[in-house]
Design a protein around this motif. Structure first.
Motif, PDB file in Angstrom:
ATOM      1  N   GLY A 400      26.413  49.764   0.694  1.00 25.29           N
ATOM      2  CA  GLY A 400      25.634  50.467   1.713  1.00 25.29           C
ATOM      3  C   GLY A 400      24.437  51.227   1.189  1.00 25.29           C
ATOM      4  O   GLY A 400      23.685  51.814   1.975  1.00 25.29           O
ATOM      5  N   LYS A 401      24.214  51.230  -0.128  1.00 27.68           N
ATOM      6  CA  LYS A 401      23.065  51.967  -0.680  1.00 27.68           C
ATOM      7  C   LYS A 401      21.747  51.281  -0.330  1.00 27.68           C
ATOM      8  O   LYS A 401      20.726  51.933  -0.134  1.00 27.68           O
ATOM      9  CB  LYS A 401      23.197  52.094  -2.199  1.00 27.68           C
ATOM     10  CG  LYS A 401      24.384  52.952  -2.635  1.00 27.68           C
ATOM     11  CD  LYS A 401      24.543  52.911  -4.147  1.00 27.68           C
ATOM     12  CE  LYS A 401      25.852  53.583  -4.578  1.00 27.68           C
ATOM     13  NZ  LYS A 401      26.127  53.368  -6.010  1.00 27.68           N
ATOM     14  N   PHE A 402      21.756  49.912  -0.304  1.00 25.18           N
ATOM     15  CA  PHE A 402      20.523  49.185   0.006  1.00 25.18           C
ATOM     16  C   PHE A 402      20.225  49.219   1.504  1.00 25.18           C
ATOM     17  O   PHE A 402      19.072  49.311   1.912  1.00 25.18           O
ATOM     18  CB  PHE A 402      20.649  47.712  -0.415  1.00 25.18           C
ATOM     19  CG  PHE A 402      20.736  47.494  -1.899  1.00 25.18           C
ATOM     20  CD1 PHE A 402      20.395  48.486  -2.798  1.00 25.18           C
ATOM     21  CD2 PHE A 402      21.170  46.271  -2.396  1.00 25.18           C
ATOM     22  CE1 PHE A 402      20.480  48.267  -4.170  1.00 25.18           C
ATOM     23  CE2 PHE A 402      21.253  46.051  -3.760  1.00 25.18           C
ATOM     24  CZ  PHE A 402      20.919  47.045  -4.649  1.00 25.18           C
ATOM     25  N   GLY A 403      21.255  49.084   2.317  1.00 29.96           N
ATOM     26  CA  GLY A 403      20.991  48.962   3.744  1.00 29.96           C
ATOM     27  C   GLY A 403      22.245  48.712   4.549  1.00 29.96           C
ATOM     28  O   GLY A 403      23.327  49.175   4.199  1.00 29.96           O
ATOM     29  N   PHE A 404      22.131  47.901   5.593  1.00 30.29           N
ATOM     30  CA  PHE A 404      23.097  47.887   6.682  1.00 30.29           C
ATOM     31  C   PHE A 404      23.409  46.463   7.113  1.00 30.29           C
ATOM     32  O   PHE A 404      22.525  45.596   7.140  1.00 30.29           O
ATOM     33  CB  PHE A 404      22.479  48.655   7.857  1.00 30.29           C
ATOM     34  CG  PHE A 404      23.405  48.957   8.997  1.00 30.29           C
ATOM     35  CD1 PHE A 404      24.572  49.673   8.796  1.00 30.29           C
ATOM     36  CD2 PHE A 404      23.095  48.541  10.279  1.00 30.29           C
ATOM     37  CE1 PHE A 404      25.410  49.982   9.859  1.00 30.29           C
ATOM     38  CE2 PHE A 404      23.922  48.837  11.353  1.00 30.29           C
ATOM     39  CZ  PHE A 404      25.088  49.557  11.132  1.00 30.29           C
ATOM     40  N   VAL A 405      24.668  46.196   7.448  1.00 32.91           N
ATOM     41  CA  VAL A 405      25.076  44.933   8.058  1.00 32.91           C
ATOM     42  C   VAL A 405      25.195  45.172   9.560  1.00 32.91           C
ATOM     43  O   VAL A 405      25.931  46.056   9.996  1.00 32.91           O
ATOM     44  CB  VAL A 405      26.416  44.437   7.486  1.00 32.91           C
ATOM     45  CG1 VAL A 405      26.869  43.170   8.200  1.00 32.91           C
ATOM     46  CG2 VAL A 405      26.292  44.189   5.975  1.00 32.91           C
ATOM     47  N   ALA A 406      24.459  44.409  10.358  1.00 34.84           N
ATOM     48  CA  ALA A 406      24.377  44.639  11.805  1.00 34.84           C
ATOM     49  C   ALA A 406      24.942  43.439  12.557  1.00 34.84           C
ATOM     50  O   ALA A 406      24.314  42.378  12.606  1.00 34.84           O
ATOM     51  CB  ALA A 406      22.921  44.881  12.215  1.00 34.84           C
ATOM     52  N   ASP A 407      26.111  43.608  13.136  1.00 38.92           N
ATOM     53  CA  ASP A 407      26.695  42.554  13.953  1.00 38.92           C
ATOM     54  C   ASP A 407      25.936  42.478  15.276  1.00 38.92           C
ATOM     55  O   ASP A 407      25.373  43.475  15.743  1.00 38.92           O
ATOM     56  CB  ASP A 407      28.174  42.863  14.206  1.00 38.92           C
ATOM     57  CG  ASP A 407      28.980  41.631  14.618  1.00 38.92           C
ATOM     58  OD1 ASP A 407      28.390  40.525  14.701  1.00 38.92           O
ATOM     59  OD2 ASP A 407      30.198  41.767  14.865  1.00 38.92           O
ATOM     60  N   ASN A 408      25.908  41.295  15.872  1.00 40.76           N
ATOM     61  CA  ASN A 408      25.312  41.153  17.202  1.00 40.76           C
ATOM     62  C   ASN A 408      25.852  39.906  17.885  1.00 40.76           C
ATOM     63  O   ASN A 408      26.381  39.004  17.235  1.00 40.76           O
ATOM     64  CB  ASN A 408      23.777  41.169  17.151  1.00 40.76           C
ATOM     65  CG  ASN A 408      23.165  40.043  16.336  1.00 40.76           C
ATOM     66  OD1 ASN A 408      22.507  39.154  16.862  1.00 40.76           O
ATOM     67  ND2 ASN A 408      23.363  40.058  15.016  1.00 40.76           N
ATOM     68  N   TRP A 409      25.746  39.892  19.215  1.00 37.19           N
ATOM     69  CA  TRP A 409      26.249  38.787  20.021  1.00 37.19           C
ATOM     70  C   TRP A 409      25.193  38.374  21.032  1.00 37.19           C
ATOM     71  O   TRP A 409      24.564  39.222  21.657  1.00 37.19           O
ATOM     72  CB  TRP A 409      27.522  39.217  20.767  1.00 37.19           C
ATOM     73  CG  TRP A 409      27.973  38.222  21.805  1.00 37.19           C
ATOM     74  CD1 TRP A 409      28.826  37.173  21.620  1.00 37.19           C
ATOM     75  CD2 TRP A 409      27.568  38.150  23.186  1.00 37.19           C
ATOM     76  NE1 TRP A 409      28.980  36.462  22.794  1.00 37.19           N
ATOM     77  CE2 TRP A 409      28.220  37.037  23.776  1.00 37.19           C
ATOM     78  CE3 TRP A 409      26.718  38.922  23.983  1.00 37.19           C
ATOM     79  CZ2 TRP A 409      28.056  36.683  25.105  1.00 37.19           C
ATOM     80  CZ3 TRP A 409      26.540  38.571  25.322  1.00 37.19           C
ATOM     81  CH2 TRP A 409      27.213  37.462  25.871  1.00 37.19           C
ATOM     82  N   TRP A 410      25.009  37.055  21.174  1.00 34.77           N
ATOM     83  CA  TRP A 410      24.179  36.506  22.232  1.00 34.77           C
ATOM     84  C   TRP A 410      24.465  35.028  22.341  1.00 34.77           C
ATOM     85  O   TRP A 410      25.372  34.518  21.697  1.00 34.77           O
ATOM     86  CB  TRP A 410      22.694  36.799  22.048  1.00 34.77           C
ATOM     87  CG  TRP A 410      22.089  36.592  20.688  1.00 34.77           C
ATOM     88  CD1 TRP A 410      22.414  37.235  19.530  1.00 34.77           C
ATOM     89  CD2 TRP A 410      21.012  35.710  20.342  1.00 34.77           C
ATOM     90  NE1 TRP A 410      21.622  36.808  18.495  1.00 34.77           N
ATOM     91  CE2 TRP A 410      20.749  35.870  18.965  1.00 34.77           C
ATOM     92  CE3 TRP A 410      20.233  34.817  21.066  1.00 34.77           C
ATOM     93  CZ2 TRP A 410      19.748  35.159  18.290  1.00 34.77           C
ATOM     94  CZ3 TRP A 410      19.236  34.109  20.403  1.00 34.77           C
ATOM     95  CH2 TRP A 410      18.996  34.286  19.023  1.00 34.77           C
ATOM     96  N   GLN A 411      23.711  34.333  23.178  1.00 38.54           N
ATOM     97  CA  GLN A 411      23.952  32.924  23.437  1.00 38.54           C
ATOM     98  C   GLN A 411      22.623  32.192  23.582  1.00 38.54           C
ATOM     99  O   GLN A 411      21.588  32.820  23.795  1.00 38.54           O
ATOM    100  CB  GLN A 411      24.720  32.752  24.764  1.00 38.54           C
ATOM    101  CG  GLN A 411      26.035  33.483  24.856  1.00 38.54           C
ATOM    102  CD  GLN A 411      26.619  33.418  26.269  1.00 38.54           C
ATOM    103  OE1 GLN A 411      25.908  33.600  27.251  1.00 38.54           O
ATOM    104  NE2 GLN A 411      27.912  33.167  26.372  1.00 38.54           N
ATOM    105  N   THR A 412      22.686  30.854  23.496  1.00 42.08           N
ATOM    106  CA  THR A 412      21.494  30.048  23.776  1.00 42.08           C
ATOM    107  C   THR A 412      20.878  30.458  25.099  1.00 42.08           C
ATOM    108  O   THR A 412      19.657  30.565  25.239  1.00 42.08           O
ATOM    109  CB  THR A 412      21.867  28.554  23.825  1.00 42.08           C
ATOM    110  OG1 THR A 412      22.426  28.168  22.564  1.00 42.08           O
ATOM    111  CG2 THR A 412      20.661  27.683  24.140  1.00 42.08           C
ATOM    112  N   GLU A 413      21.741  30.719  26.086  1.00 44.20           N
ATOM    113  CA  GLU A 413      21.266  31.050  27.429  1.00 44.20           C
ATOM    114  C   GLU A 413      20.542  32.394  27.482  1.00 44.20           C
ATOM    115  O   GLU A 413      19.766  32.638  28.415  1.00 44.20           O
ATOM    116  CB  GLU A 413      22.451  31.094  28.401  1.00 44.20           C
ATOM    117  CG  GLU A 413      23.123  29.750  28.636  1.00 44.20           C
ATOM    118  CD  GLU A 413      24.246  29.432  27.654  1.00 44.20           C
ATOM    119  OE1 GLU A 413      25.093  28.592  27.979  1.00 44.20           O
ATOM    120  OE2 GLU A 413      24.263  30.020  26.544  1.00 44.20           O
TER     121      GLU A 413
END
Length: 627
Positions: A400-413
Motif C-alpha cells: 500500500g505504500k505505492f498506491g491503491f487497488v480499486a475494485d469496480n463493477w460494470w457491464q458491456t451494457e
C-alpha cells in the motif's frame, strides 16, 4: 458466509494520504449526492468539457425505458479525442504505445494519430462508407485496429469490433446482424510466440457475402479478389483531408455483441455523446488519471473495456495509453512488470483472472522490477476475491505504500464503471464499493422490493446515466426486457448482490451463479474465494448440481498453483479448508483438479459450460470461448 467473515474482520485498505489529498474527486459523498440531486446540472457540466459543433439544449430526456442525453447537440467523439489535442499543446505528446510479445514497440503522437485516422477515413469514404453505415472490425490488438475504429467514428459510421479469434459462425452472425458494408480484418495475430491464423476464419465467415474486405497483413500477401483491399494502401494512398463529421449526440458510435446463455448474442448499442462524456468522466474521477500520465488497460479492443479504456477515454483526456498484443505472462511471467517499469505506468486496469495468474507465479517476478510509478490498479470483470486483493496490495503496491487497488463493477451494457472504490474511499476486500456518480443502485427481491442490508438479492439500477446503452441493435424489445424483468421500472443487471448498512455493495456473481443448498443461498464467489485462499490453489470455479437431499450440492473445479501436485490428500485438504472457512453448508461435495478452467477470451470463467457439461445440456453461445 465469506462476506460475513470479511465484514467481521474489518479488513480494509486505504490509499496513501498524499494520493487521497491529490485525488481528482476529493469528496466522493458530495460528488455522488450532486449527481443524483441535479443530474442535468452535473452531467451538463461534464459534457461542456468537450467541443460541440452545435450546443445541446436539454441534458436528459427520460421516457421509460428510453433515455437520451445532450439532446439536440452535435459532436464527434474523434474531434474531441484527436483534433482538440493535436491542434493544441499535445500535438507531440505520445497518444498510443503498442507493445509486441517479441519486445517490439511502436508509438504514435496525437499529431501522427490524427494524420493516420484522417487518411484512413478518406480511404473508407472512397469505398462508399458513410454516416450510419456499419463496418465490422476483426483485428488483433494493434495500432491499426485502433485507427480503424477511430476512422469509422470520424465518418459517423458505426463500428462493430469482433474479438480476433472468435470462430467462423460467430463472426458471420455478427456481420449479418449488423448489416455490415465492409470488414476490416487482420490475417494473423501473435500469442505465446506463435502465429494465430485469422485469415481462414474471415474468408469462410464472409463466403458468399457482398462485402469489401480491407486486409491488414503481417503473415503474407493479402487474399486476391475484386473487393479486397490492402490496409496500408488504403492508409497511405489517401490524403489526411477527412474532417470529423458532425453527428447527433444520440448517433450510434458502435455495436458490441455480448453472449448470453440463450439465444443469439445481443448487439449492444452505445452512442457518441453519452459514451464520450461518461467514459471520460470516470477516467478522471474513478481511475484518477492526471495530465501527462501513462495508462495501461490489459484488455483487448474486442471487449467493452478496450473500447472505453484503451481507445476512447484515454484519448479524450489526452493521456498516453498502452496496448500489448499477446499473453501477459509471455515470454516470461515478468514481462508485464518489465513494461510497467520501462514506461513508468501510473494506472493499470486489469481483471481478477489476471491478478490470480500473477499470484500463481509468485511474488518474485514483480519484486525484480521497480513498480513505484504504479499508484492505482483498477480491477473488474468478475468478483475480486479478497486473497487476490491482498496479494496485489502487498506485492504490487508495496503493502500500500505505492498506491491503491480499486475494485469496480460494470457491464458491456453500462459502458463505464458503475459500482467501485474510488481512491478516497476505504477498500474493503469482498466488497466492490459504492455506487459511482449518477448510479442509483438497489438490491431487490423478485418482486422489486428492496431487501434489508446484508441480505442477498438482485442488483438493479433505478435510473439511466450517459454511458449506458440505448438499445439492442435491430431488437429494441430485447433492450426493453432489461427494464421490465423486475417490477418497479428498474434496470435488471442480472447479478446477485448484497449491500452493507454503510452502502458498500458486494456483487456475488450472476443470478444463475447463486446456489441454493438446503435452503441457504450461497454465492459462487464466496466458495471460490475460500478455495483460492488455500495456498495451493490458483483458480477455482463452482457450480451447483442437483441433490435429492439438499436441492443443490456444490461441485468445485480447481487449478493448482505451479509446482503443486494433484493428489487425493491435497484434494481433501482443500475441501477441509473450505469447511473451516465457510462452514459445513458451503463445503463442496466434490472437487475436481483441472489443468485449466474454460474461459472467455476476456478472461471470465465460463461456469455455465461446466454446468452444461455436468447436466448434459446445451451450453448456449460459446463463440467467446478461449481456445
Amino acid at each position: 458466509m465469506e462476506l460475513e467473515r470479511l465484514l467481521k474482520s474489518k479488513l480494509t485498505y486505504s490509499a496513501p494520504e498524499p494520493q487521497r489529498r491529490s485525488a481528482n474527486m476529493p469528496d466522493y459523498a458530495a460528488e455522488y449526492a450532486r449527481s443524483l440531486q441535479d443530474p442535468e446540472g452535473f452531467w451538463g457540466e461534464q459534457a461542456r468539457h468537450f467541443h460541440w459543433f452545435r450546443p445541446f439544449g436539454k441534458v436528459l430526456e427520460w421516457n421509460f425505458p428510453d433515455h437520451q442525453w445532450f439532446v439536440g447537440g452535435q459532436t464527434n467523439i474523434t474531434y474531441n479525442a484527436l483534433d482538440r489535442h493535436a491542434r493544441g499543446s499535445k500535438r507531440n505528446q505520445v497518444a498510443l504505445i503498442f507493445l509486441g510479445e517479441d519486445g517490439s514497440e511502436q508509438k504514435l503522437t496525437y499529431g501522427e494519430l490524427l494524420d493516420r485516422v484522417s487518411r484512413f477515413a478518406t480511404g473508407l469514404r472512397g469505398l462508399g462508407l458513410e454516416k450510419g453505415d456499419r463496418a465490422v472490425i476483426y483485428m488483433p490488438l494493434t495500432l491499426e485496429g485502433c485507427i480503424a475504429m477511430l476512422a469509422c467514428a470520424r465518418l459517423g459510421a458505426i463500428h462493430s469490433v469482433v474479438y480476433a479469434g472468435l470462430g467462423i459462425t460467430a463472426l458471420r452472425e455478427r456481420i449479418q446482424d449488423a448489416g455490415a458494408k465492409l470488414v476490416i480484418a487482420g490475417d494473423v495475430g501473435f500469442r505465446r510466440g506463435k502465429t494465430v491464423d485469422l485469415k481462414s476464419i474471415v474468408l469462410q465467415a464472409t463466403e458468399g457475402l457482398e462485402l469489401d474486405i480491407i486486409w491488414f497483413c503481417r503473415g503474407g500477401p493479402k487474399p486476391e479478389g475484386p473487393k479486397t483491399h490492402d490496409f496500408n494502401e488504403i492508409l497511405w494512398g489517401h490524403k489526411p483531408e477527412t474532417e470529423a463529421v458532425p453527428v447527433d449526440s444520440e448517433h450510434p458510435l458502435f455495436i458490441l455483441y455480448t453472449s448470453g446463455s440463450t439465444g443469439k448474442p445481443k448487439g449492444v448499442v452505445h452512442v457518441q455523446g453519452g459514451f464520450m462524456v461518461g467514459t471520460a468522466y470516470h477516467l478522471r474521477s474513478f481511475f484518477d488519471l492526471k495530465d501527462g500520465e501513462v495508462f495501461w488497460t490489459t484488455s483487448d479492443i474486442g471487449w467493452v473495456v478496450g473500447h472505453s479504456y484503451i481507445v476512447y477515454a484515454p484519448l479524450l483526456e489526452g493521456i498516453t495509453s498502452i496496448l500489448r498484443e499477446g499473453a501477459p505472462d509471455y515470454p516470461n511471467p515478468g514481462a508485464i512488470w518489465s513494461a510497467v517499469e520501462r514506461y513508468r505506468v501510473n494506472v493499470m486496469f486489469t481483471a481478477p483472472t489476471a491478478v490470480r495468474m500473477f499470484m500463481k507465479f509468485g511474488s518474485d517476478w514483480p519484486a525484480q522490477h521497480d513498480l513505484s510509478s504504479l499508484r492505482l490498479i483498477g480491477v473488474a470483470g468478475e468478483p475480486l476475491n479478497p486473497e487476490a486483493w491482498q496479494w496485489a496490495t502487498e506485492h504490487l503496491m508495496d503493502s500500500g505504500k505505492f498506491g491503491f487497488v480499486a475494485d469496480n463493477w460494470w457491464q458491456t451494457e453500462l459502458g463505464a464503471p458503475t459500482l467501485g472504490t474510488p481512491v478516497v474511499l476505504e477498500g474493503r476486500p469482498g466488497l466492490v464499493g459504492m455506487p459511482l456518480a449518477g448510479v442509483d443502485a438497489v438490491v431487490v427481491d423478485a418482486d422489486g422490493l428492496e431487501v434489508a442490508p446484508g441480505t442477498g438479492g438482485l442488483l438493479a439500477l433505478k435510473r439511466p446515466f450517459p454511458s449506458m446503452m440505448r438499445t439492442v441493435w435491430g431488437n429494441h424489445a430485447r433492450y426493453q426486457q432489461y427494464w421490465n424483468e423486475i417490477p418497479g421500472q428498474v434496470y435488471a443487471a442480472g447479478d446477485v448482490a448484497s449491500r452493507t448498512p454503510e452502502g458498500y455493495f458486494s456483487v456475488l456473481g450472476r443470478a444463475d451463479d447463486v446456489l441454493n443448498v438446503a435452503g441457504h443461498r450461497i454465492g459462487t464467489a464466496d466458495v471460490e474465494s475460500a478455495l483460492v485462499s488455500h495456498p495451493s490453489v490458483a483458480e477455482a470455479a463452482v457450480i451447483g448440481v442437483p441433490d435429492l437431499l439438499k436441492g443443490e450440492a456444490i461441485k468445485a473445479f480447481v487449478v493448482l498453483r505451479t509446482g503443486k501436485e494433484k493428489t487425493d490428500a491435497l484434494r481433501e485438504e482443500i475441501i477441509h479448508h473450505v469447511r473451516l472457512e465457510l462452514g459445513p453448508i458451503a463445503t463442496p461435495s466434490e472437487l475436481i483438479l483441472l489443468d485449466k478452467l474454460p474461459k472467455t477470451r476476456s478472461g471470465k470463467i465460463l461456469r455455465r459450460l461446466l454446468k452444461a457439461q455436468e447436466m448434459g445440456k446445451d451450453p448456449g453461445d460459446l463463440s467467446t470461448l478461449e481456445e
